[in-house]
Write a protein that holds these residues in place. Structure first.
Motif, PDB file in Angstrom:
ATOM      1  N   VAL A  55       0.820  -1.209   0.000  1.00 20.85           N
ATOM      2  CA  VAL A  55       0.000   0.000   0.000  1.00 20.85           C
ATOM      3  C   VAL A  55       0.858   1.265   0.000  1.00 20.85           C
ATOM      4  O   VAL A  55       0.424   2.316  -0.462  1.00 20.85           O
ATOM      5  N   GLY A  56       2.084   1.166   0.497  1.00 26.91           N
ATOM      6  CA  GLY A  56       2.965   2.327   0.501  1.00 26.91           C
ATOM      7  C   GLY A  56       2.698   3.286   1.638  1.00 26.91           C
ATOM      8  O   GLY A  56       2.687   4.508   1.442  1.00 26.91           O
ATOM      9  N   VAL A  57       2.457   2.743   2.824  1.00 21.05           N
ATOM     10  CA  VAL A  57       2.224   3.560   4.012  1.00 21.05           C
ATOM     11  C   VAL A  57       3.148   3.063   5.126  1.00 21.05           C
ATOM     12  O   VAL A  57       3.834   2.060   4.966  1.00 21.05           O
ATOM     13  N   THR A  58       3.130   3.752   6.263  1.00 17.52           N
ATOM     14  CA  THR A  58       3.989   3.343   7.367  1.00 17.52           C
ATOM     15  C   THR A  58       3.385   2.167   8.136  1.00 17.52           C
ATOM     16  O   THR A  58       2.177   1.937   8.091  1.00 17.52           O
ATOM     17  N   ARG A  59       4.238   1.477   8.850  1.00 19.18           N
ATOM     18  CA  ARG A  59       3.798   0.357   9.683  1.00 19.18           C
ATOM     19  C   ARG A  59       2.852   0.854  10.770  1.00 19.18           C
ATOM     20  O   ARG A  59       1.877   0.187  11.125  1.00 19.18           O
ATOM     21  N   ALA A  60       3.121   2.059  11.286  1.00 21.16           N
ATOM     22  CA  ALA A  60       2.263   2.620  12.330  1.00 21.16           C
ATOM     23  C   ALA A  60       0.842   2.835  11.811  1.00 21.16           C
ATOM     24  O   ALA A  60      -0.137   2.550  12.514  1.00 21.16           O
ATOM     25  N   TRP A  61       0.726   3.322  10.571  1.00 16.00           N
ATOM     26  CA  TRP A  61      -0.606   3.569  10.030  1.00 16.00           C
ATOM     27  C   TRP A  61      -1.358   2.260   9.796  1.00 16.00           C
ATOM     28  O   TRP A  61      -2.543   2.140  10.085  1.00 16.00           O
ATOM     29  N   VAL A  62      -0.651   1.268   9.275  1.00 21.17           N
ATOM     30  CA  VAL A  62      -1.274  -0.041   9.082  1.00 21.17           C
ATOM     31  C   VAL A  62      -1.788  -0.553  10.428  1.00 21.17           C
ATOM     32  O   VAL A  62      -2.918  -1.040  10.531  1.00 21.17           O
ATOM     33  N   GLY A  63      -0.980  -0.412  11.473  1.00 23.59           N
ATOM     34  CA  GLY A  63      -1.387  -0.860  12.802  1.00 23.59           C
ATOM     35  C   GLY A  63      -2.635  -0.143  13.292  1.00 23.59           C
ATOM     36  O   GLY A  63      -3.547  -0.765  13.844  1.00 23.59           O
ATOM     37  N   LYS A  64      -2.705   1.167  13.077  1.00 21.55           N
ATOM     38  CA  LYS A  64      -3.878   1.937  13.514  1.00 21.55           C
ATOM     39  C   LYS A  64      -5.136   1.516  12.762  1.00 21.55           C
ATOM     40  O   LYS A  64      -6.210   1.385  13.355  1.00 21.55           O
ATOM     41  N   VAL A  65      -5.012   1.313  11.472  1.00 23.00           N
ATOM     42  CA  VAL A  65      -6.172   0.888  10.682  1.00 23.00           C
ATOM     43  C   VAL A  65      -6.628  -0.496  11.127  1.00 23.00           C
ATOM     44  O   VAL A  65      -7.818  -0.729  11.335  1.00 23.00           O
ATOM     45  N   ILE A  66      -5.694  -1.404  11.302  1.00 22.37           N
ATOM     46  CA  ILE A  66      -6.040  -2.763  11.729  1.00 22.37           C
ATOM     47  C   ILE A  66      -6.666  -2.745  13.118  1.00 22.37           C
ATOM     48  O   ILE A  66      -7.662  -3.433  13.363  1.00 22.37           O
ATOM     49  N   GLN A  67      -6.138  -1.938  14.026  1.00 21.48           N
ATOM     50  CA  GLN A  67      -6.724  -1.829  15.369  1.00 21.48           C
ATOM     51  C   GLN A  67      -8.154  -1.308  15.286  1.00 21.48           C
ATOM     52  O   GLN A  67      -9.037  -1.791  15.986  1.00 21.48           O
ATOM     53  N   GLY A  68      -8.392  -0.339  14.420  1.00 23.50           N
ATOM     54  CA  GLY A  68      -9.742   0.186  14.238  1.00 23.50           C
ATOM     55  C   GLY A  68     -10.687  -0.866  13.698  1.00 23.50           C
ATOM     56  O   GLY A  68     -11.833  -0.974  14.128  1.00 23.50           O
ATOM     57  N   VAL A  69     -10.194  -1.675  12.780  1.00 20.27           N
ATOM     58  CA  VAL A  69     -11.001  -2.753  12.212  1.00 20.27           C
ATOM     59  C   VAL A  69     -11.336  -3.770  13.296  1.00 20.27           C
ATOM     60  O   VAL A  69     -12.475  -4.222  13.419  1.00 20.27           O
ATOM     61  N   GLU A  70     -10.353  -4.115  14.108  1.00 19.21           N
ATOM     62  CA  GLU A  70     -10.582  -5.113  15.144  1.00 19.21           C
ATOM     63  C   GLU A  70     -11.493  -4.594  16.246  1.00 19.21           C
ATOM     64  O   GLU A  70     -12.139  -5.375  16.932  1.00 19.21           O
ATOM     65  N   ARG A  71     -11.575  -3.270  16.396  1.00 17.19           N
ATOM     66  CA  ARG A  71     -12.492  -2.682  17.381  1.00 17.19           C
ATOM     67  C   ARG A  71     -13.909  -2.576  16.829  1.00 17.19           C
ATOM     68  O   ARG A  71     -14.813  -2.157  17.516  1.00 17.19           O
TER      69      ARG A  71
END
Length: 132
Positions: free
Chosen positions: A106-122
């Motif tokens: 996707v071409g983004v940072t690992r931190a952003w991927v983590g935030k999006v995934i955390q939001g999905v899991e919530r």
């Protein structure tokens, strides 16, 4: 093919900017294919579906029904395919892809991927293949 949009010309350009518009118009699978092939690009949407001879770029990516739906709503215009990074991160996560691979794809940072995934899991609202 889902299409509650094609019965009307889209009234507001802001309705055309995200992956949710594409999913409603052409379906989840064709949205993913379009985003993977043309994310961020400005593409011409023909007024009519092109004949199968001499395939245009869209015909190599999308189903005939999806091209027809795009033509009905956006035909004769250029459309900037959204980057839809959150949508693609969610899609790749749902496929079981590792965060490091999503970062590269996707071409983004690992931190952003983590935030999006955390939001999905919530349970934050999102379009998924199941919901589309």
């Amino acid at each position: 093919m889902p299409s509650n949009i094609t019965s009307q010309k889209c009234p507001d350009v802001h309705d055309l900017t995200g992956a949710d518009f594409l999913v409603r118009l052409i379906g989840y699978d064709d949205t993913v294919r379009l985003l993977e092939e043309a994310r961020g690009e400005r593409i011409y949407i023909p007024k009519k579906r092109m004949p199968s001879k001499g395939l245009c770029g869209l015909q190599k990516i999308l189903s005939p029904g999806s091209i027809s739906a795009l033509s009905e709503v956006l035909g004769g215009n250029y459309y900037r395919v959204p980057f839809a990074r959150r949508f693609m991160i969610t899609h790749y996560h749902d496929m079981g892809m590792k965060p490091a691979d999503i970062v590269r794809r996707v071409g983004v940072t690992r931190a952003w991927v983590g935030k999006v995934i955390q939001g999905v899991e919530r349970g934050n609202q999102r379009l998924t293949k199941k919901a589309a």
